[in-house]
Scaffold this active site. Structure first.
Site, PDB file in Angstrom:
ATOM      1  CE  LYS A 132      46.757  39.319  37.995  1.00  0.00           C
ATOM      2  NZ  LYS A 132      47.910  39.498  38.902  1.00  0.00           N
ATOM      3  CG  ASP A 151      46.962  36.285  45.469  1.00  0.00           C
ATOM      4  OD1 ASP A 151      47.961  36.255  44.733  1.00  0.00           O
ATOM      5  OD2 ASP A 151      45.996  37.060  45.283  1.00  0.00           O
TER       6      ASP A 151
END
Length: 273
Positions: free
Chosen positions: A135, A213
């Site tokens: 990211k 996650d």
């Protein structure tokens, strides 16, 4: 050799003394009290062989110790690299780093609960710490967007697993972090991304991270919505256990949280100045 004089006082003569060499240095001595002199050649040769073997053993022990220290230093260096990567992402997106720490802790707790060895526990932990590293390549305007992402923006976000693999595969680490990271959004029924892998084609570590996650992401605050709570997160796991999420990882996650595991909200503040 002062000790030789002491032996002479205790044993008397004759004595046979031979040094034990290891790596070119004297590491010890072989001292024998003899019934007579001279020592037969066969026995002298045997004593020399014994000293050579002892010296080899000393040298091997030293090398093993040196290798262990070198491995320890390499391991610490690798952990340092992972830490640096995490801090680099923190400069871009502190929120994601807090998420990664929580995911790493949950995945490690799941592995421990499942009886996995320390190597596996360590691997899922460090993979968790960098699973969203890709990211760092995503524009901040998309990462921190308060509203719903467009289809194009979402497709850009989905590429973070590939970008993470590209970054991590360039580093020589003692854990297969790149392969785990690129697979952590795969589903065991093949509906995940980026490759649509199924079942055992997805490494076990990635299956653990996938569950951790999702649970952390749903239960915690996101840039575009407040956290939905741990109940909602576990409901997602129960509903898709065996289709999207690995059954064992799902069960371990629910057991760990049932035992009192909770995410640390302070992790989201660690990198915010």
């Amino acid at each position: 050799m002062p000790w030789a004089d002491s032996l002479l006082e205790i044993w008397g003569e004759p004595l046979f003394v031979q040094p034990v060499y290891s790596g070119g240095a004297v590491m010890g001595w072989l001292a024998l009290r003899l019934p007579s002199v001279p020592l037969p050649h066969s026995e002298e040769a045997f004593a020399a062989m014994f000293c050579d073997l002892a010296g080899s053993a000393f040298y091997r022990e030293k090398r093993v110790s040196m290798m262990a220290e070198a491995n320890r230093m390499l391991d610490e260096a690798a952990k340092g690299v992972v830490g640096i990567l995490g801090h680099a992402l923190a400069m871009k997106d502190p929120y994601t780093v807090g998420h990664q720490i929580n995911v790493a802790n949950l995945a490690q707790a799941m592995a421990k609960r499942g009886g996995y060895d320390e190597t596996f526990q360590e691997t899922v932990y460090y993979a968790g710490l960098v699973h969203d590293l890709g990211k760092i390549t995503i524009p901040s305007s998309i990462l921190s967007k308060p509203g719903i992402l467009s289809e194009i923006e979402f497709s850009i976000i989905r590429n973070h697993a590939l970008y993470g693999w590209e970054i991590l595969s360039s580093a020589d680490l003692p854990w297969p972090l790149a392969d785990i990271v690129i697979q952590h959004h795969e589903h065991i029924d093949g509906s995940g991304y980026p490759f649509g892998l199924k079942g055992d084609a997805i490494c076990r570590e990635a299956r653990f991270l996938s569950v951790a996650d999702v649970v952390e992401a749903i239960s915690s605050d996101r840039p575009y919505r407040p956290g939905l709570g741990i109940g909602k997160a576990l409901g997602e796991i129960r509903e898709n256990r065996g289709s999207w999420y690995d059954p064992e990882a799902s069960d371990l996650c629910m057991e760990v949280i049932g035992d009192g595991f909770a995410f640390d909200t302070e992790n989201y503040k660690l990198f915010i100045q």
